[in-house]
Design an enzyme around this catalytic site. Structure first.
Site, PDB file in Angstrom:
ATOM      1  N   ASP A  60      47.013  60.708  25.257  1.00 54.74           N
ATOM      2  CA  ASP A  60      47.616  61.210  26.494  1.00 54.74           C
ATOM      3  C   ASP A  60      46.552  62.070  27.176  1.00 54.74           C
ATOM      4  O   ASP A  60      46.174  63.124  26.653  1.00 54.74           O
ATOM      5  CB  ASP A  60      48.866  62.042  26.156  1.00 54.74           C
ATOM      6  CG  ASP A  60      49.502  62.646  27.403  1.00 54.74           C
ATOM      7  OD1 ASP A  60      48.917  62.539  28.500  1.00 54.74           O
ATOM      8  OD2 ASP A  60      50.589  63.237  27.269  1.00 54.74           O
ATOM      9  N   SER A 139      40.877  56.394  44.825  1.00 54.71           N
ATOM     10  CA  SER A 139      41.708  55.437  45.567  1.00 54.71           C
ATOM     11  C   SER A 139      41.359  55.577  47.032  1.00 54.71           C
ATOM     12  O   SER A 139      40.921  56.656  47.468  1.00 54.71           O
ATOM     13  CB  SER A 139      43.190  55.794  45.357  1.00 54.71           C
ATOM     14  OG  SER A 139      43.994  55.121  46.294  1.00 54.71           O
ATOM     15  N   TYR A 152      49.986  61.694  44.552  1.00 57.36           N
ATOM     16  CA  TYR A 152      48.946  60.773  44.076  1.00 57.36           C
ATOM     17  C   TYR A 152      47.654  60.968  44.871  1.00 57.36           C
ATOM     18  O   TYR A 152      46.569  61.141  44.306  1.00 57.36           O
ATOM     19  CB  TYR A 152      49.481  59.344  44.236  1.00 57.36           C
ATOM     20  CG  TYR A 152      48.542  58.234  43.873  1.00 57.36           C
ATOM     21  CD1 TYR A 152      48.538  57.697  42.583  1.00 57.36           C
ATOM     22  CD2 TYR A 152      47.682  57.676  44.815  1.00 57.36           C
ATOM     23  CE1 TYR A 152      47.693  56.654  42.247  1.00 57.36           C
ATOM     24  CE2 TYR A 152      46.832  56.636  44.481  1.00 57.36           C
ATOM     25  CZ  TYR A 152      46.841  56.125  43.207  1.00 57.36           C
ATOM     26  OH  TYR A 152      46.006  55.088  42.876  1.00 57.36           O
ATOM     27  N   LYS A 156      43.915  62.362  43.729  1.00 55.00           N
ATOM     28  CA  LYS A 156      42.695  61.558  43.914  1.00 55.00           C
ATOM     29  C   LYS A 156      41.675  62.298  44.779  1.00 55.00           C
ATOM     30  O   LYS A 156      40.463  62.197  44.568  1.00 55.00           O
ATOM     31  CB  LYS A 156      43.033  60.202  44.541  1.00 55.00           C
ATOM     32  CG  LYS A 156      43.899  59.292  43.665  1.00 55.00           C
ATOM     33  CD  LYS A 156      43.268  58.996  42.327  1.00 55.00           C
ATOM     34  CE  LYS A 156      43.957  57.868  41.592  1.00 55.00           C
ATOM     35  NZ  LYS A 156      43.472  57.714  40.212  1.00 55.00           N
TER      36      LYS A 156
HETATM   37  N1  LIG Z   1      46.122  49.129  41.305  1.00 57.24           N
HETATM   38  C1  LIG Z   1      45.673  49.660  42.433  1.00 57.24           C
HETATM   39  O1  LIG Z   1      45.865  49.122  43.536  1.00 57.24           O
HETATM   40  C2  LIG Z   1      44.885  50.937  42.425  1.00 57.24           C
HETATM   41  C3  LIG Z   1      44.295  51.342  43.620  1.00 57.24           C
HETATM   42  C4  LIG Z   1      43.564  52.513  43.618  1.00 57.24           C
HETATM   43  C5  LIG Z   1      43.414  53.253  42.469  1.00 57.24           C
HETATM   44  N2  LIG Z   1      44.015  52.833  41.328  1.00 57.24           N
HETATM   45  C6  LIG Z   1      43.849  53.665  40.122  1.00 57.24           C
HETATM   46  O2  LIG Z   1      43.398  52.871  39.053  1.00 57.24           O
HETATM   47  C7  LIG Z   1      43.889  53.411  37.833  1.00 57.24           C
HETATM   48  C8  LIG Z   1      44.611  52.332  37.040  1.00 57.24           C
HETATM   49  O3  LIG Z   1      45.749  51.889  37.769  1.00 57.24           O
HETATM   50  P1  LIG Z   1      46.493  50.506  37.478  1.00 57.24           P
HETATM   51  O4  LIG Z   1      46.856  49.960  38.792  1.00 57.24           O
HETATM   52  O5  LIG Z   1      45.708  49.699  36.540  1.00 57.24           O
HETATM   53  O6  LIG Z   1      47.844  51.049  36.802  1.00 57.24           O
HETATM   54  P2  LIG Z   1      48.672  50.537  35.541  1.00 57.24           P
HETATM   55  O7  LIG Z   1      49.985  51.212  35.670  1.00 57.24           O
HETATM   56  O8  LIG Z   1      48.615  49.074  35.410  1.00 57.24           O
HETATM   57  O9  LIG Z   1      47.866  51.159  34.317  1.00 57.24           O
HETATM   58  C9  LIG Z   1      47.796  52.552  34.107  1.00 57.24           C
HETATM   59  C10 LIG Z   1      47.609  52.802  32.630  1.00 57.24           C
HETATM   60  O10 LIG Z   1      47.520  54.226  32.458  1.00 57.24           O
HETATM   61  C11 LIG Z   1      48.293  54.568  31.338  1.00 57.24           C
HETATM   62  N3  LIG Z   1      48.724  55.956  31.417  1.00 57.24           N
HETATM   63  C12 LIG Z   1      49.677  56.505  32.191  1.00 57.24           C
HETATM   64  N4  LIG Z   1      49.801  57.810  31.927  1.00 57.24           N
HETATM   65  C13 LIG Z   1      48.890  58.097  30.962  1.00 57.24           C
HETATM   66  C14 LIG Z   1      48.523  59.271  30.277  1.00 57.24           C
HETATM   67  N5  LIG Z   1      49.154  60.436  30.491  1.00 57.24           N
HETATM   68  N6  LIG Z   1      47.531  59.212  29.369  1.00 57.24           N
HETATM   69  C15 LIG Z   1      46.904  58.036  29.102  1.00 57.24           C
HETATM   70  N7  LIG Z   1      47.235  56.879  29.698  1.00 57.24           N
HETATM   71  C16 LIG Z   1      48.205  56.920  30.628  1.00 57.24           C
HETATM   72  C17 LIG Z   1      49.467  53.607  31.350  1.00 57.24           C
HETATM   73  O11 LIG Z   1      50.101  53.527  30.067  1.00 57.24           O
HETATM   74  C18 LIG Z   1      48.784  52.317  31.775  1.00 57.24           C
HETATM   75  O12 LIG Z   1      48.318  51.596  30.663  1.00 57.24           O
HETATM   76  C19 LIG Z   1      44.778  54.595  38.201  1.00 57.24           C
HETATM   77  O13 LIG Z   1      44.029  55.782  38.126  1.00 57.24           O
HETATM   78  C20 LIG Z   1      45.139  54.287  39.638  1.00 57.24           C
HETATM   79  O14 LIG Z   1      45.469  55.441  40.367  1.00 57.24           O
HETATM   80  C21 LIG Z   1      44.758  51.694  41.270  1.00 57.24           C
END
Ligand SMILES: NC(=O)c1ccc[n+]([C@@H]2O[C@H](COP(=O)([O-])OP(=O)(O)OC[C@H]3O[C@@H](n4cnc5c(N)ncnc54)[C@H](O)[C@@H]3O)[C@@H](O)[C@H]2O)c1
Length: 251
Positions: A60, A139, A152, A156
């Protein structure tokens, strides 16, 4: 020779979405990958998919004690860390008036304080690398106002500026460690499926150059991560890289 042969990598939130793609691509490029996630079963699935060398750990990122345990394990196994991808994240869809104090704190604990602890406690191990690379996931939401992603985008934005201080700090301390941020627009992952109201419904992303307004694929992000972690990126630090198919430059 593989681009990242012998490098030791840690990816947080590696059990899903972008983190999973990062783990798979870093391993494919030759890195030994520590896949960590608060969802331990998901981390184990990804490590099993990679096979030899990959290690899954429950982690975590909001917990200093769990960060310490992860770094103690990596120190015992390898004595150094070359790649840290602070990727774990959550999104709570709520505008500035709807967002509760608890939601704001939870978002900040995971996505801002988690990145701070990961960098602070990780620097002694990263400083032992000959070309260390920290990638902090930001992001495009940190570039403009977006009320539904209020907490969020605040988190970021903090990570975006914190990363620049880390980049300069590493140079000033003489560490061979670079720190960059990546700023995707919408990429097809479980997080986006949930935020768009279609949980579990994966949308297929076509091959080749995509038209304006498209959603991206996790590999679009992972490709840049592999490059930024490689020795080819030695002159890149303190940078922020938009992955948005040009959406942010449109009026
Ligand atoms: N998908 C998008 O469009 C997008 C765009 C910009 C930024 N992001 C960023 O990319 C990163 C990944 O996002 P994603 O879309 O793959 O999301 P996702 O929900 O598919 O994956 C997120 C992962 O983080 C884990 N997680 C959540 N809380 C946690 C904690 N306290 N400790 C450890 N792990 C934890 C979850 O279990 C999950 O496996 C994030 O930081 C998100 O903000 C995503």
């Amino acid at each position: 020779m593989s681009k990242l042969a012998g490098k030791i990598a840690l990816v947080t939130g590696g059990g899903s979405g972008l983190g999973k793609a990062d783990c798979l691509r870093l391993a494919e490029a030759g890195a030994i990958v520590y896949v960590t996630d608060v969802n331990e079963a998901a981390a184990q699935d990804v490590a099993a998919q990679i096979g030899e060398g990959a290690v899954a750990l429950r982690h975590d990122v909001a917990s200093e004690a769990e960060w310490q345990a992860v770094y103690e394990r990596i120190a015992a196994d390898h004595g150094r860390l070359d790649i840290l991808v602070n990727n774990a994240g959550i999104v709570i869809v709520a505008d500035p008036e709807q967002t509760t104090i608890e939601q704001f704190d939870k978002t900040m604990d995971i996505m801002c304080k988690g990145v701070f602890i990961g960098c602070k406690l990780g620097l002694p191990l990263l400083a032992k690398s000959e070309n260390g690379s920290i990638i902090n996931m930001c992001s495009n939401a940190s570039h403009f106002g977006f009320p539904p992603f209020f907490a969020y985008s605040a988190a970021k934005g903090a990570v975006r500026s914190m990363s620049k201080s880390i980049a300069i700090h590493c140079q000033d301390q003489g560490y061979k460690v670079r720190c960059n941020t990546i700023h995707p627009s919408a990429i097809e992952t479980p997080m986006v499926q949930g935020a768009m109201g279609r949980p579990g419904e994966e949308q297929e992303i076509p091959q080749g150059v995509l038209p304006a307004g498209s959603i991206g694929a996790p590999d679009d992000v992972a490709s840049l991560i592999v490059f930024l972690c490689s020795d080819d990126a030695r002159f890149l630090t303190g940078g922020e890289y938009l992955i948005d198919n040009g959406s942010s430059i449109r009026p």
